[in-house]
Design a protein around this motif. Structure first.
Motif, PDB file in Angstrom:
ATOM      1  N   GLY A  66      12.398  34.395 -15.978  1.00 52.72           N
ATOM      2  CA  GLY A  66      13.846  34.199 -16.024  1.00 52.72           C
ATOM      3  C   GLY A  66      14.259  33.255 -17.133  1.00 52.72           C
ATOM      4  O   GLY A  66      13.602  33.158 -18.172  1.00 52.72           O
ATOM      5  N   SER A  67      15.350  32.545 -16.920  1.00 49.33           N
ATOM      6  CA  SER A  67      15.855  31.618 -17.936  1.00 49.33           C
ATOM      7  C   SER A  67      14.862  30.498 -18.212  1.00 49.33           C
ATOM      8  O   SER A  67      14.864  29.912 -19.296  1.00 49.33           O
ATOM      9  N   HIS A  68      13.993  30.202 -17.247  1.00 48.01           N
ATOM     10  CA  HIS A  68      12.941  29.194 -17.458  1.00 48.01           C
ATOM     11  C   HIS A  68      12.101  29.576 -18.686  1.00 48.01           C
ATOM     12  O   HIS A  68      11.820  28.746 -19.553  1.00 48.01           O
ATOM     13  N   TRP A  69      11.706  30.856 -18.737  1.00 49.82           N
ATOM     14  CA  TRP A  69      10.856  31.308 -19.833  1.00 49.82           C
ATOM     15  C   TRP A  69      11.639  31.460 -21.136  1.00 49.82           C
ATOM     16  O   TRP A  69      11.124  31.163 -22.211  1.00 49.82           O
ATOM     17  N   ASP A  98       6.335  24.964 -16.151  1.00 49.94           N
ATOM     18  CA  ASP A  98       7.526  24.579 -15.388  1.00 49.94           C
ATOM     19  C   ASP A  98       7.060  24.341 -13.957  1.00 49.94           C
ATOM     20  O   ASP A  98       6.644  25.282 -13.274  1.00 49.94           O
ATOM     21  N   PRO A  99       7.115  23.102 -13.489  1.00 55.24           N
ATOM     22  CA  PRO A  99       6.505  22.777 -12.189  1.00 55.24           C
ATOM     23  C   PRO A  99       7.302  23.237 -10.977  1.00 55.24           C
ATOM     24  O   PRO A  99       6.920  22.931  -9.849  1.00 55.24           O
ATOM     25  N   VAL A 100       8.417  23.955 -11.199  1.00 57.96           N
ATOM     26  CA  VAL A 100       9.145  24.487 -10.046  1.00 57.96           C
ATOM     27  C   VAL A 100       8.241  25.439  -9.261  1.00 57.96           C
ATOM     28  O   VAL A 100       8.379  25.616  -8.049  1.00 57.96           O
ATOM     29  N   VAL A 101       7.271  26.058  -9.972  1.00 56.74           N
ATOM     30  CA  VAL A 101       6.156  26.765  -9.327  1.00 56.74           C
ATOM     31  C   VAL A 101       4.893  26.008  -9.741  1.00 56.74           C
ATOM     32  O   VAL A 101       4.459  26.097 -10.883  1.00 56.74           O
ATOM     33  N   SER A 157      -8.777  19.385 -15.904  1.00 54.91           N
ATOM     34  CA  SER A 157      -8.778  17.975 -16.350  1.00 54.91           C
ATOM     35  C   SER A 157      -8.150  17.827 -17.739  1.00 54.91           C
ATOM     36  O   SER A 157      -8.734  17.213 -18.637  1.00 54.91           O
ATOM     37  N   ILE A 158      -6.975  18.420 -17.916  1.00 59.17           N
ATOM     38  CA  ILE A 158      -6.259  18.317 -19.186  1.00 59.17           C
ATOM     39  C   ILE A 158      -4.855  17.764 -18.932  1.00 59.17           C
ATOM     40  O   ILE A 158      -4.307  17.915 -17.836  1.00 59.17           O
ATOM     41  N   PRO A 159      -4.269  17.103 -19.934  1.00 60.97           N
ATOM     42  CA  PRO A 159      -2.902  16.570 -19.786  1.00 60.97           C
ATOM     43  C   PRO A 159      -1.910  17.708 -19.567  1.00 60.97           C
ATOM     44  O   PRO A 159      -2.080  18.802 -20.101  1.00 60.97           O
ATOM     45  N   SER A 160      -0.880  17.434 -18.791  1.00 67.38           N
ATOM     46  CA  SER A 160       0.142  18.448 -18.523  1.00 67.38           C
ATOM     47  C   SER A 160       1.502  17.973 -19.018  1.00 67.38           C
ATOM     48  O   SER A 160       1.865  16.801 -18.859  1.00 67.38           O
ATOM     49  N   VAL A 161       2.239  18.887 -19.638  1.00 70.35           N
ATOM     50  CA  VAL A 161       3.601  18.644 -20.095  1.00 70.35           C
ATOM     51  C   VAL A 161       4.524  19.553 -19.294  1.00 70.35           C
ATOM     52  O   VAL A 161       4.311  20.767 -19.264  1.00 70.35           O
ATOM     53  N   TYR A 162       5.525  18.964 -18.645  1.00 73.37           N
ATOM     54  CA  TYR A 162       6.442  19.743 -17.823  1.00 73.37           C
ATOM     55  C   TYR A 162       7.728  20.009 -18.586  1.00 73.37           C
ATOM     56  O   TYR A 162       8.304  19.119 -19.205  1.00 73.37           O
ATOM     57  N   PHE A 163       8.190  21.244 -18.514  1.00 81.42           N
ATOM     58  CA  PHE A 163       9.392  21.696 -19.202  1.00 81.42           C
ATOM     59  C   PHE A 163      10.286  22.311 -18.133  1.00 81.42           C
ATOM     60  O   PHE A 163      10.013  23.405 -17.651  1.00 81.42           O
TER      61      PHE A 163
END
Length: 270
Positions: free
Chosen positions: A24-27, A138-141, A152-158
């Motif tokens: 959706g708009s997230h992507w 996107d951490p909504v899911v 074990s890798i860094p995560s970036v949330y958008f």
């Protein structure tokens, strides 16, 4: 801000980025960032369901598809029902009950797809051997958050936001109902006493929403990671939160050092 961050990344050695998007708009918003990163020389791998609305293969990234528990027709019908309910003019609690049922259906399908992803041994082995430098999701899911912990890798949330205020809880941001308006309350940061009471009442929906929305992911994460873990535990480990908020148009709110508002990055621009 996003362009500045990408410019800084462009000065560094090109890396490998794993992307676990939400449709959706997230992507549509995230896709622009992913394509810019690829143009900067970074290698991008996108993991997505087979049935999607907007997430399609591209020359700008490697696509890894995972089968899902629904057909294209079912997916589009559910989404149309969600949009119609979201915008219909009806009393709040009537809309809330309808939204509850629709979100429950979406949540169940998201959990089933995530479970199939995590049980795909060939794909998990490929992700482990690829040695990614970071994960964008996107951490909504929260399926991407589970993968980031496993790899074990860094995560970036958008993201635009997470139901139940889990983004506030995970980042330890102050979230007082006397100051920060709740979603769908149509209130501002300047409230009368009765408006503050109304804002507090909007928090009661979280008692119903959070359990069905995120508890299945906590159970799934615990089984996959082989230790007791909650979605809140996973979200707390994010390195950077890129919030698709327009600070002026949304509302003033406390921010932590790793939270960056990136207003203006909303879907594809002309």
């Amino acid at each position: 801000v996003v362009v500045l961050l990408l410019s800084v990344l462009g000065l560094a050695t090109a890396g490998k980025l794993l992307v676990v998007p939400v449709d959706g708009s997230h992507w549509l918003s995230m896709r622009e960032v992913v394509e810019m990163l690829q143009q900067k020389g970074h290698e991008v791998v996108v993991v997505a369901p087979e049935v999607t609305w907007y997430i399609k293969p591209s020359k700008n990234f490697v696509m890894k598809r995972v089968s899902g528990p629904y057909t294209q027709e079912e997916f589009e019908n559910d989404f149309k029902m969600f949009v119609d309910t979201f915008f219909e003019e009806a009393p709040f609690y009537e809309r809330f009950l309808k939204m509850y049922e629709i979100m429950k259906q979406f949540g169940n399908k998201s959990v089933l797809w995530c479970e199939q992803l995590l049980q795909n041994k060939d794909l998990i082995r490929y992700l482990e051997e690829s040695k990614f430098d970071a994960l964008l999701t996107d951490p909504v899911v929260p399926c991407g958050a589970i993968l980031a912990e496993h790899l074990s890798i860094p995560s970036v949330y958008f993201l635009r936001g997470i139901p139940c205020g889990l983004d506030f809880e995970a980042t330890q941001c102050p979230y007082p109902p006397s100051y920060v308006p709740r979603a769908f309350s149509q209130l501002t940061d300047r409230m009368t006493f009765l408006q503050r009471v109304k804002n507090l009442l909007f928090d009661t929906q979280n008692l119903f929403l959070c359990d069905f929305a995120f508890d299945p992911f906590s159970k799934l994460a615990s089984e996959f990671l082989q230790r007791e873990v909650t979605v809140q535990d996973l979200l707390r480990k994010a390195s950077v939160w890129l919030l698709r908020l327009e600070f002026v148009l949304d509302y003033p709110r406390p921010l932590m050092p790793n939270i960056i508002p990136i207003g203006g990055v909303n879907c594809a621009h002309k």
